[in-house]
Motif scaffolding. Structure first.
Motif, PDB file in Angstrom:
ATOM      1  N   GLN A 294       0.818  -1.188  -0.025  1.00 43.69           N
ATOM      2  CA  GLN A 294       0.028  -0.096   0.070  1.00 43.69           C
ATOM      3  C   GLN A 294       1.035   1.303  -0.027  1.00 43.69           C
ATOM      4  O   GLN A 294       1.542   1.661   1.098  1.00 43.69           O
ATOM      5  N   LEU A 295       1.177   1.985  -1.288  1.00 40.69           N
ATOM      6  CA  LEU A 295       1.961   2.833  -1.188  1.00 40.69           C
ATOM      7  C   LEU A 295       0.949   4.320  -1.311  1.00 40.69           C
ATOM      8  O   LEU A 295      -0.156   4.310  -1.592  1.00 40.69           O
ATOM      9  N   PRO A 296       1.822   5.315  -1.195  1.00 48.94           N
ATOM     10  CA  PRO A 296       1.088   6.843  -1.337  1.00 48.94           C
ATOM     11  C   PRO A 296       0.660   6.716  -2.744  1.00 48.94           C
ATOM     12  O   PRO A 296       1.163   6.435  -3.858  1.00 48.94           O
ATOM     13  N   ALA A 297      -0.479   7.517  -3.010  1.00 51.14           N
ATOM     14  CA  ALA A 297      -1.021   7.659  -4.645  1.00 51.14           C
ATOM     15  C   ALA A 297       0.151   8.061  -5.437  1.00 51.14           C
ATOM     16  O   ALA A 297      -0.091   7.509  -6.798  1.00 51.14           O
ATOM     17  N   ALA A 298       0.810   9.056  -5.052  1.00 46.65           N
ATOM     18  CA  ALA A 298       1.987   9.452  -6.206  1.00 46.65           C
ATOM     19  C   ALA A 298       2.872   8.463  -6.339  1.00 46.65           C
ATOM     20  O   ALA A 298       3.477   8.447  -7.715  1.00 46.65           O
ATOM     21  N   LEU A 299       3.257   7.717  -5.499  1.00 44.72           N
ATOM     22  CA  LEU A 299       4.282   6.458  -5.905  1.00 44.72           C
ATOM     23  C   LEU A 299       3.631   5.298  -6.702  1.00 44.72           C
ATOM     24  O   LEU A 299       4.309   4.593  -7.277  1.00 44.72           O
ATOM     25  N   ALA A 300       2.359   5.137  -6.139  1.00 44.33           N
ATOM     26  CA  ALA A 300       1.636   3.983  -6.646  1.00 44.33           C
ATOM     27  C   ALA A 300       1.562   4.356  -8.155  1.00 44.33           C
ATOM     28  O   ALA A 300       1.642   3.093  -9.103  1.00 44.33           O
ATOM     29  N   ASP A 301       1.424   5.376  -8.819  1.00 49.66           N
ATOM     30  CA  ASP A 301       1.152   5.736 -10.056  1.00 49.66           C
ATOM     31  C   ASP A 301       2.439   5.985 -10.815  1.00 49.66           C
ATOM     32  O   ASP A 301       2.572   6.266 -12.133  1.00 49.66           O
ATOM     33  N   ASN A 302       3.610   5.937  -9.924  1.00 49.20           N
ATOM     34  CA  ASN A 302       4.812   6.170 -10.678  1.00 49.20           C
ATOM     35  C   ASN A 302       5.114   5.080 -11.402  1.00 49.20           C
ATOM     36  O   ASN A 302       5.105   3.952 -11.113  1.00 49.20           O
ATOM     37  N   GLN A 303       5.721   5.399 -12.740  1.00 49.76           N
ATOM     38  CA  GLN A 303       6.013   4.265 -13.791  1.00 49.76           C
ATOM     39  C   GLN A 303       7.264   3.373 -13.306  1.00 49.76           C
ATOM     40  O   GLN A 303       6.982   2.051 -13.721  1.00 49.76           O
ATOM     41  N   GLU A 304       8.090   3.769 -12.821  1.00 50.25           N
ATOM     42  CA  GLU A 304       9.334   2.876 -12.571  1.00 50.25           C
ATOM     43  C   GLU A 304       8.729   2.076 -11.496  1.00 50.25           C
ATOM     44  O   GLU A 304       9.107   0.887 -11.351  1.00 50.25           O
ATOM     45  N   VAL A 305       8.083   2.585 -10.443  1.00 47.81           N
ATOM     46  CA  VAL A 305       7.608   1.537  -9.384  1.00 47.81           C
ATOM     47  C   VAL A 305       6.432   0.602  -9.954  1.00 47.81           C
ATOM     48  O   VAL A 305       6.643  -0.491  -9.547  1.00 47.81           O
ATOM     49  N   GLN A 306       5.750   0.784 -10.856  1.00 45.44           N
ATOM     50  CA  GLN A 306       4.753  -0.216 -11.651  1.00 45.44           C
ATOM     51  C   GLN A 306       5.622  -1.166 -12.208  1.00 45.44           C
ATOM     52  O   GLN A 306       5.319  -2.442 -12.015  1.00 45.44           O
ATOM     53  N   GLU A 307       6.655  -0.659 -13.090  1.00 45.75           N
ATOM     54  CA  GLU A 307       7.343  -1.619 -13.653  1.00 45.75           C
ATOM     55  C   GLU A 307       8.060  -2.540 -12.855  1.00 45.75           C
ATOM     56  O   GLU A 307       8.326  -3.698 -13.268  1.00 45.75           O
ATOM     57  N   ARG A 308       8.660  -1.898 -11.648  1.00 44.51           N
ATOM     58  CA  ARG A 308       9.378  -2.826 -10.753  1.00 44.51           C
ATOM     59  C   ARG A 308       8.617  -3.991 -10.324  1.00 44.51           C
ATOM     60  O   ARG A 308       8.981  -5.007 -10.220  1.00 44.51           O
ATOM     61  N   ILE A 309       7.100  -3.648  -9.909  1.00 38.62           N
ATOM     62  CA  ILE A 309       6.391  -4.503  -9.419  1.00 38.62           C
ATOM     63  C   ILE A 309       5.960  -5.446 -10.462  1.00 38.62           C
ATOM     64  O   ILE A 309       5.848  -6.933 -10.061  1.00 38.62           O
ATOM     65  N   VAL A 310       5.676  -5.063 -11.730  1.00 35.49           N
ATOM     66  CA  VAL A 310       5.397  -6.204 -12.781  1.00 35.49           C
ATOM     67  C   VAL A 310       6.717  -7.119 -12.908  1.00 35.49           C
ATOM     68  O   VAL A 310       6.353  -8.523 -13.038  1.00 35.49           O
ATOM     69  N   ASP A 311       8.018  -6.676 -12.935  1.00 40.97           N
ATOM     70  CA  ASP A 311       9.174  -7.439 -13.092  1.00 40.97           C
ATOM     71  C   ASP A 311       9.215  -8.433 -11.930  1.00 40.97           C
ATOM     72  O   ASP A 311       9.556  -9.595 -12.258  1.00 40.97           O
ATOM     73  N   LEU A 312       8.862  -8.115 -10.706  1.00 42.56           N
ATOM     74  CA  LEU A 312       9.026  -8.827  -9.504  1.00 42.56           C
ATOM     75  C   LEU A 312       8.069 -10.029  -9.747  1.00 42.56           C
ATOM     76  O   LEU A 312       8.147 -11.177  -8.957  1.00 42.56           O
ATOM     77  N   GLU A 313       6.763  -9.589 -10.237  1.00 41.99           N
ATOM     78  CA  GLU A 313       5.850 -10.696 -10.126  1.00 41.99           C
ATOM     79  C   GLU A 313       5.367 -11.466 -11.345  1.00 41.99           C
ATOM     80  O   GLU A 313       4.575 -12.377 -11.535  1.00 41.99           O
ATOM     81  N   MET A 314       6.421 -11.121 -12.228  1.00 41.87           N
ATOM     82  CA  MET A 314       6.363 -12.256 -13.311  1.00 41.87           C
ATOM     83  C   MET A 314       6.767 -13.470 -13.305  1.00 41.87           C
ATOM     84  O   MET A 314       7.586 -13.792 -12.461  1.00 41.87           O
ATOM     85  N   PRO A 315       5.838 -14.631 -13.497  1.00 44.39           N
ATOM     86  CA  PRO A 315       6.166 -15.751 -13.207  1.00 44.39           C
ATOM     87  C   PRO A 315       7.650 -16.252 -14.188  1.00 44.39           C
ATOM     88  O   PRO A 315       7.861 -15.659 -15.044  1.00 44.39           O
TER      89      PRO A 315
END
Length: 315
Positions: A294-315
């Motif tokens: 649960q991130l602050p709104a500004a960080l939750a929408d940050n592109q680098e943060v979103q890409e990091r989460i996607v990379d970590l959750e890729m099978p």
């Protein structure tokens, strides 16, 4: 060999007494013969009203001058006596202060030794007594503050070590409860008096699952590789803290201050980070966030943060 100091003191007293006696004799002689020494020709005419007035005036002046000299000497002696008294008072005060400080240090040493003995006990109630005794010593004695902090941190590391082969999220279940003495030590460390500290609190590789750090002062604390799953870090001061490889899964950092903290490879699955002050995208990307973080709104929408989460959750 005899001490020459008393002989010198006696000699000074004899000289002073002789000087006073000679001064008194000289004054009386001046009072008696002074008028004729100054004006023998006129005063030798016999006792007349004019002669008597001159003699009386001269003697009155001599007496006045003598009284002034005596008064001046009295003032000088009084001033020196007062200085001597003040010097003695200051020395006595310093001696008393030194004695009290020695007595205080002795009491602190005794209290410290007793508290350490309580910490080494196998009974939790006695350990709790030792923790709170050390807190009292820390508040009473600024000089012992660093030692008490080091002792309490070592107590936590000894009684809540990270289990072997428990790196990252591979440890035991996160619902483990800390013992009361360990939690008490953490509470005391978190509310220690604000003083300059030449060290950082060392709690690395500790198993602190579910610990309560509510409003704790943890600035620059060393938490690397510690297990802080489900810990309560509400409004904690984590400025400059080392959180590298720290497991913060399900931990609540609401309103915490994390400015300048190191977060490389910190686990953030399910961590509550909304309202965290000083949290940057770089800190989140350096860690292991997830879609449950649960991130602050500004960080939750940050592109680098979103890409990091996607990379970590890729099978």
């Amino acid at each position: 060999m005899s001490d020459p100091a008393p002989s010198r003191s006696n000699a000074w007293w004899w000289l002073a007494a002789t000087a006073i006696l000679l001064a008194a004799v000289g004054f009386m002689w001046l009072l008696w013969q002074g008028p004729w020494i100054l004006d023998r020709a006129r005063l030798g005419e016999g006792t007349t009203t004019g002669v008597a007035s001159v003699v009386t005036g001269f003697r009155t002046a001599v007496v006045a001058v003598g009284a002034g000299i005596v008064a001046g000497i009295g003032l000088v002696l009084s001033h020196r006596s007062l200085q001597h008294i003040r010097t003695n008072d200051n020395r006595q005060a310093e001696f008393t202060r030194g004695t009290l400080e020695l007595a205080h240090e002795g009491q602190v040493t005794d209290r410290f030794a007793k508290a350490i003995g309580q910490l080494a006990s196998q009974v939790d109630v006695e350990r709790l007594g030792g923790v709170y005794s050390l807190e009292r010593i820390m508040r009473d004695s600024a000089k012992d503050h660093p030692t008490v902090v080091e002792v309490l941190a070592a107590f936590v590391r000894h009684h809540a070590p990270l289990p072997e082969q428990s790196g990252g999220q591979a440890g035991a279940t996160p619902d483990r409860r800390l013992s009361e003495p360990v939690q008490a030590a953490l509470t005391v460390l978190g509310r220690r008096p604000p003083r300059d500290e030449p060290f950082n609190i060392d709690l690395h590789r500790t198993d602190l699952r579910g610990a309560d750090f509510n409003e704790a002062n943890l600035a620059n604390a060393q938490f690397w590789e510690a297990d802080l799953r489900s810990a309560n870090l509400f409004s904690a001061d984590l400025r400059g803290a080392n959180l590298c490889r720290t497991d913060l899964s399900e931990a609540s950092l609401r309103e915490a201050v994390i400015t300048g903290a190191k977060t490389e490879q910190a686990f953030l699955r399910g961590a509550f980070l909304e309202g965290v002050e000083g949290l940057t995208a770089e800190q989140v990307v350096a860690a292991y966030p997830s879609s449950t973080t649960q991130l602050p709104a500004a960080l939750a929408d940050n592109q680098e943060v979103q890409e990091r989460i996607v990379d970590l959750e890729m099978p």
